[in-house]
Design a protein around this motif. Structure first.
Motif, PDB file in Angstrom:
ATOM      1  N   VAL A  75       0.471  -1.178   0.120  1.00  0.00           N
ATOM      2  CA  VAL A  75      -0.239   0.054  -0.466  1.00  0.00           C
ATOM      3  C   VAL A  75       0.606   1.054  -0.276  1.00  0.00           C
ATOM      4  N   ASN A  76      -0.166   2.759  -0.743  1.00  0.00           N
ATOM      5  CA  ASN A  76       0.639   3.889  -0.905  1.00  0.00           C
ATOM      6  C   ASN A  76       0.062   4.420   0.173  1.00  0.00           C
ATOM      7  N   ASP A  77      -0.044   5.249   0.820  1.00  0.00           N
ATOM      8  CA  ASP A  77      -0.858   5.889   1.422  1.00  0.00           C
ATOM      9  C   ASP A  77      -1.091   7.131   1.060  1.00  0.00           C
ATOM     10  N   GLU A  78       0.134   7.506   0.299  1.00  0.00           N
ATOM     11  CA  GLU A  78       0.405   8.999   0.341  1.00  0.00           C
ATOM     12  C   GLU A  78      -0.723   9.331  -0.768  1.00  0.00           C
ATOM     13  N   ALA A 596      15.811  12.274  -6.346  1.00  0.00           N
ATOM     14  CA  ALA A 596      15.405  13.158  -7.702  1.00  0.00           C
ATOM     15  C   ALA A 596      16.040  13.180  -8.576  1.00  0.00           C
ATOM     16  N   SER A 597      17.241  12.557  -8.401  1.00  0.00           N
ATOM     17  CA  SER A 597      18.348  13.210  -9.239  1.00  0.00           C
ATOM     18  C   SER A 597      18.815  11.026  -9.482  1.00  0.00           C
ATOM     19  N   ASN A 598      19.326  11.074 -10.956  1.00  0.00           N
ATOM     20  CA  ASN A 598      20.117  10.313 -11.459  1.00  0.00           C
ATOM     21  C   ASN A 598      21.599   9.596 -10.620  1.00  0.00           C
ATOM     22  N   LYS A 599      21.940  10.727 -10.289  1.00  0.00           N
ATOM     23  CA  LYS A 599      23.027  10.496 -10.222  1.00  0.00           C
ATOM     24  C   LYS A 599      23.398  11.311  -8.683  1.00  0.00           C
ATOM     25  N   ALA A 600      24.186  11.098  -8.315  1.00  0.00           N
ATOM     26  CA  ALA A 600      24.723  11.850  -6.625  1.00  0.00           C
ATOM     27  C   ALA A 600      25.266  11.093  -6.518  1.00  0.00           C
ATOM     28  N   VAL A 601      26.422  12.695  -6.474  1.00  0.00           N
ATOM     29  CA  VAL A 601      28.129  12.765  -6.406  1.00  0.00           C
ATOM     30  C   VAL A 601      27.999  13.224  -4.263  1.00  0.00           C
ATOM     31  N   LEU A 619      17.366   5.046  -0.951  1.00  0.00           N
ATOM     32  CA  LEU A 619      17.753   3.722  -1.681  1.00  0.00           C
ATOM     33  C   LEU A 619      16.294   2.061  -1.818  1.00  0.00           C
ATOM     34  N   SER A 620      16.042   2.804  -0.362  1.00  0.00           N
ATOM     35  CA  SER A 620      14.782   1.820  -0.654  1.00  0.00           C
ATOM     36  C   SER A 620      13.386   2.186  -0.599  1.00  0.00           C
ATOM     37  N   CYS A 621      13.276   3.692  -1.309  1.00  0.00           N
ATOM     38  CA  CYS A 621      11.774   4.200  -1.953  1.00  0.00           C
ATOM     39  C   CYS A 621      11.311   4.172  -3.389  1.00  0.00           C
ATOM     40  N   SER A 645      23.499  -0.747   3.252  1.00  0.00           N
ATOM     41  CA  SER A 645      22.831  -1.804   2.869  1.00  0.00           C
ATOM     42  C   SER A 645      22.503  -2.496   2.774  1.00  0.00           C
ATOM     43  N   ALA A 646      21.134  -1.958   4.292  1.00  0.00           N
ATOM     44  CA  ALA A 646      19.508  -1.923   3.809  1.00  0.00           C
ATOM     45  C   ALA A 646      19.617  -1.959   3.130  1.00  0.00           C
ATOM     46  N   GLY A 647      19.846  -0.711   2.817  1.00  0.00           N
ATOM     47  CA  GLY A 647      18.984   0.239   1.017  1.00  0.00           C
ATOM     48  C   GLY A 647      19.443  -0.066   0.360  1.00  0.00           C
ATOM     49  N   LEU A 648      20.377  -1.162  -0.032  1.00  0.00           N
ATOM     50  CA  LEU A 648      20.745  -2.109  -0.620  1.00  0.00           C
ATOM     51  C   LEU A 648      20.298  -3.137  -1.319  1.00  0.00           C
ATOM     52  N   LYS A 649      19.499  -3.285  -0.274  1.00  0.00           N
ATOM     53  CA  LYS A 649      18.884  -4.688  -0.149  1.00  0.00           C
ATOM     54  C   LYS A 649      17.140  -4.779  -0.741  1.00  0.00           C
TER      55      LYS A 649
END
Length: 968
Positions: A75-78, A596-601, A619-621, A645-649
């Motif tokens: 569900v997405n409650d937004e 919202a960016s493609n690459k973050a430096v 990352l998990s969004c 790593s939690a976001g990467l997974k």
């Protein structure tokens, strides 16, 4: 698929064969009738009240929607407009898009064929019309002709059957009488698609946890039990299901019951001058509203600006509809006043209805709800210029009248208009009962002030967990402007807007309270509605002058900066944090921009564990656009990497590049406890390995296992690794460099480490080494195959040194009796048993199946256990002029028929990883068709089969079908 009726496999001269032929004819007549009736039902669409509206041919007005694959059924409650604001800002990039006719085909790697698809989309974006177009195209024989029956349902129709009992067969017969007349009572012999449109409107319990298990399609039960068992795959598991829903209702279906989630992102239309309007133009209904307004304004205006805010647009729309009603139905002229007593009363009634239903959270309502608000549906046609254009009546199977506004934004606008008018006319704050403040107590003896109404709604909107009052608040504030009140004409009295200054200050105060980015962004939209852009203009001036000092920015100014960047028409391709401030505080403020960016430096920005936690959430969004992340030269520490790593997974993470330099810094961190790192099958090359080795050299690195298989590593990369392990020999125990080209010297350097008593290296894999492994892509794994004559059916002729097989009609080949020979299925296997990584290509013609199988597949008889793809021992790609399909264990799925059919296909197997992928070969490039993910337990033998569908004797033997093994 090879799925067929058992009796279809009888020999053509048997009595049963005649019965089969008659049954096929009967089934075909039924299918023809169903298609004919569905064409009549869906070839036209209606606007307004269906019986009073003008029909329009769907094929003439249908606009291709932008549908993307991905996401989950969670569900997405937004609020839906907030969702659009988030996703619409993604930079232009390659996405997995799907055409409506390919909704069951998908493209991503998946374990099983696609049975159940869920399509999400906000209200009015086109979900229902999408399903109608899919059904119409099928009924007109344009697409998906592998589907025998398509049964489209709506949850509104099914709601009416609550409390009644049906079997699945009876339910289909009830809605689609053609099947009852044909006596079809067992749909497992056909490829069937069930469409269930509008899950968000479902009034059935859908109790997946407690409902009884049902497997018999002829057993009667409640519609709720039927649906849950059908969706779970307990009932008619061979069927395909397509469910559409608004995002907030998606979680009614357990995620494990959904094979693929797609999302309708809207149409590609833009009003660039206004961020608010640009966002809303992702919705087809809003595009219609916009076109209605602009057509009228461009025809009549004498100078002046076009609408730039949502409130302006909706006021113009309301006025245009009043004018149409006055001229078309009342016989007036365009110069007459727009609002008559009747039309004013109708708008007031609609506003009252909208507000009451918004408070209850209802999106659909019934005739009794209209009556409660003084709306007489019998007079609806009189107000078709206002009533039917803003409002629509939808009829279910039993002609029960169900109503809803054409879009949530229309609903919220009329609700806001009602609250505003009520306050102006009577001083009553309809929102006051939901909260009480000391301000209201002090003001109770004074004349009611509009700013107290505004402030109360601002507070309630900020407290809403899903933003359900955000758009309502924007409209309410916009209606307080005198310019907008004048546009409404004599629909309401004009009042002074002097209180707006207090409201503006109150909103700015709230923005300065460190709100979340989403809440701040909505408040900036509110300031736009109030025609106040002071905060934004202040930051824009700083940006233009180059004097922006982020060290001195207030929270409100930071929010303004984020709002400006997100509202910019420029692509957010690369975001460099150092351009604003190389600090953790800046990163936390700019998270929406990073998302919202493609690459973050983010290199050398003094980031810590706190930043990693925030980035992990990005990352998990589900709506994150981030694909490339540079975190080099930051003291992330091991705790930070674990958070990252939690976001990467996360299943939502789509990050493609995390710099080796960043990994190196993690490995060399004093507090690092990373023990296992697998980077196999990435094109790191020697340059990437060199960067990684810098971290391995660190005495703080305690990595024990490193996987670099298939990473294009040569002797140079091996030298870097040896140097690193010599500097820090105490920890690395396993190193996988298989499928690379270390050369003799590289292997010698590495194997010397196994004998070095100072090194801990115990396992070294350098097998399958050689220059051929430096080829980019899959061709590095090419293998030589030979067809096995001893397995070939006698109607299969081998030639070209056992590299070509052809299905022949003239006579059977004089092959000796072999226990390994297929005697009923036109199939054969290769001699080669594969257990590593392998790749091969074949040329084909006619109707063929390109497969892999365990050696133990049955060879005798015509049961599913013999057919390639028809059992759990084989996996198949079926190829014909009509397209491709994949099948395993008798479960199949069609594959993108919109792609050109190539007469050459490729197969890639990674046996240890359990990956089997099929590709079409086009001009030496590979186009992915399908991937099976599983665990292989025996060697795999490539195999080939011929023919489709309804039994061996139904083959079109006049067409030559052949397969040739290609040299790669």
């Amino acid at each position: 698929m090879f799925c067929c009726r058992r009796i279809h496999q009888q020999k053509p001269d048997s009595p049963v064969s005649s019965c089969v032929s008659m049954q096929r004819t009967h089934d075909t007549v039924c299918q023809h009738k169903l298609k004919s009736n569905l064409k009549k039902k869906f070839q036209c669409v209606f606007e307004g009240i269906a019986k009073a509206g003008n029909p329009t041919l769907l094929n003439q007005i249908y606009t291709e929607l932008y549908i993307t694959e991905g996401g989950t059924a969670e569900v997405n409650d937004e609020h839906e407009v907030r969702q659009i604001e988030t996703t619409s800002r993604k930079p232009d990039r390659a996405e997995t898009t799907i055409r409506q006719e390919d909704i069951f085909k998908g493209s991503h790697v998946r374990d099983e064929p696609i049975r159940t698809v869920m399509t999400k989309g906000v209200a009015g974006i086109g979900k229902t019309v999408l399903t109608q177009k899919f059904t119409l195209d099928w009924a007109e024989d344009k697409t998906n002709q592998d589907i025998y029956f398509t049964f489209p349902f709506t949850f509104k129709e099914l709601n009416v059957l609550k409390g009644k009992k049906y079997s699945l067969v009876e339910l289909v017969h009830h809605f689609f009488t053609e099947t009852k007349e044909a006596g079809i009572c067992n749909f497992q012999h056909f490829q069937v698609v069930f469409i269930f449109d509008g899950l968000d409107e479902c009034r059935l319990p859908l109790d997946f946890h407690n409902n009884e298990i049902l497997t018999d399609v002829t057993e009667s039960t409640s519609v709720d039990v039927l649906l849950t068992n059908l969706i779970r795959g307990k009932l008619l598991p061979s069927a395909r299901l397509w469910i559409t829903t608004r995002p907030a209702a998606a979680n009614q279906i357990p995620p494990e019951c959904v094979d693929m989630v797609t999302e309708i992102r809207g149409i590609i239309s833009h009003i660039k001058t206004s961020r608010s309007l640009h966002i809303m133009c992702h919705i087809p209904v809003f595009c219609w509203i916009t076109a209605t307004v602009l057509e009228e304004l461009l025809k009549t205006r004498e100078g002046g600006d076009l609408p730039k805010t949502l409130t302006e647009m909706f006021i113009h729309f309301l006025v245009v509809q009043a004018k149409v009603k006055k001229v078309k139905y009342d016989g007036g002229s365009e110069t007459d006043p727009h609002w008559s007593p009747e039309s004013r009363k109708m708008i007031e009634s609609l506003g009252k209805l909208a507000f009451k239903q918004l408070q209850k959270g209802n999106l659909i309502f019934y005739e009794s709800d209209l009556a409660d608000c003084g709306i007489d549906i019998r007079a609806a046609s009189v107000y078709s210029g206002v009533f039917t254009q803003i409002f629509k009546e939808e009829r279910g199977l039993y002609q029960d009248k169900v109503f809803c506004f054409v879009h949530l934004s229309v609903h919220e606008f009329l609700a806001a208009l009602h609250v505003h008018q009520t306050f102006i006319n009577s001083g009553v704050n309809l929102m006051e009962k939901q909260q009480a403040t000391s301000k209201k107590s002090k003001a109770s003896k004074e004349k009611p002030k509009l700013r107290y109404l505004h402030q109360s709604v601002v507070d309630q909107a900020l407290q809403s967990p899903n933003g359900h009052l955000d758009l309502f608040l924007r409209f309410l504030l916009g209606l307080s402007l005198q310019t907008n009140q004048k546009r409404l004409g004599d629909l309401q009295q004009t009042i002074s807007s002097e209180s707006n200054h207090k409201t503006v200050e109150y909103i700015k105060k709230k923005i300065n309270e460190n709100l979340s980015a989403e809440r701040s962004i909505n408040l900036f939209h509110c300031l736009n509605e109030l025609n106040d852009r002071s905060l934004v203009e202040e930051i824009q001036q700083f940006l233009r002058s180059g004097s922006l000092s982020t060290d001195k920015l207030s929270p409100a100014q930071w929010s303004a900066l984020v709002f400006i960047l997100l509202s910019s028409e420029e692509r957010l391709d690369v975001f460099d944090l150092k351009k604003y401030s190389a600090s953790e505080e800046a990163l936390l403020r700019m998270l929406p921009v990073i998302k919202a960016s493609n690459k973050a430096v983010l290199s050398s920005c003094n980031l810590s564990e706190r930043s990693c936690e925030a980035l992990s959430s990005v990352l998990s969004c589900q709506s994150s656009s981030l694909r490339d992340l540079d975190l080099s030269n930051n003291d992330l520490q091991d705790s930070g990497v674990k958070l990252l790593s939690a976001g990467l997974k996360s299943p939502h993470c789509e990050l493609e590049t995390l710099s080796c330099e960043a990994l190196s810094s993690v490995l060399s961190s004093q507090s690092s406890s990373l023990r296992d790192l697998d980077l196999s099958n990435n094109n790191l090359q020697d340059s990437g390995v060199k960067l990684l080795s810098a971290g391995l050299k660190s005495p703080h690195c305690e990595l024990e296992a490193l996987g670099l298989s298939g990473c294009l590593v040569t002797e140079e990369g091996c030298s870097s690794l040896v140097s690193a392990m010599s500097s820090n020999p105490s920890h690395l125990k396993e190193l996988d460099l298989s499928y690379n080209h270390p050369g003799k010297s590289g292997v010698k350097l590495l194997t010397a480490g196994l004998d070095n008593l100072n090194w801990k290296l115990a396992t070294l894999r350098v097998d399958n080494g050689g220059e051929q492994w430096l080829k980019p892509g899959l061709k590095k794994y090419a293998c030589e195959l030979t067809l096995d004559r001893n397995t070939a059916h006698r109607k299969l002729k081998l030639s070209d040194s056992n590299r070509k097989v052809t299905l022949v009609r003239e006579k059977e080949q004089p092959y000796p009796d072999e226990k390994e020979r297929f005697d009923r299925c036109y199939q054969l296997l290769c001699r080669n048993g594969l257990t590593g990584r392998s790749y091969w290509e074949v040329e084909w013609s006619g109707e063929v199946h390109v497969s892999v199988s365990y050696r133990g597949i049955r060879r005798k008889g015509d049961s599913a256990n013999c057919r390639l793809g028809g059992n759990d021992q084989s996996w198949t790609l079926s190829c014909s002029g009509g397209g491709y399909s994949a099948c395993h264990n008798n479960r199949g799925t069609s594959i993108s028929s919109s792609s050109p059919v190539s007469k050459r296909v490729a197969v890639y197997v990674d046996y240890p990883a359990g990956i089997l992928s099929f590709y079409r070969v086009s001009s030496d490039s590979l186009v992915h068709l399908h991937t099976f993910n599983t665990t292989f337990t025996e060697p795999l033998y490539p195999g080939f089969g011929f023919g489709f569908g309804l039994g061996l004797e139904s083959l079109m033997l006049s067409l030559e079908s052949s397969v040739t093994l290609c040299s790669v």
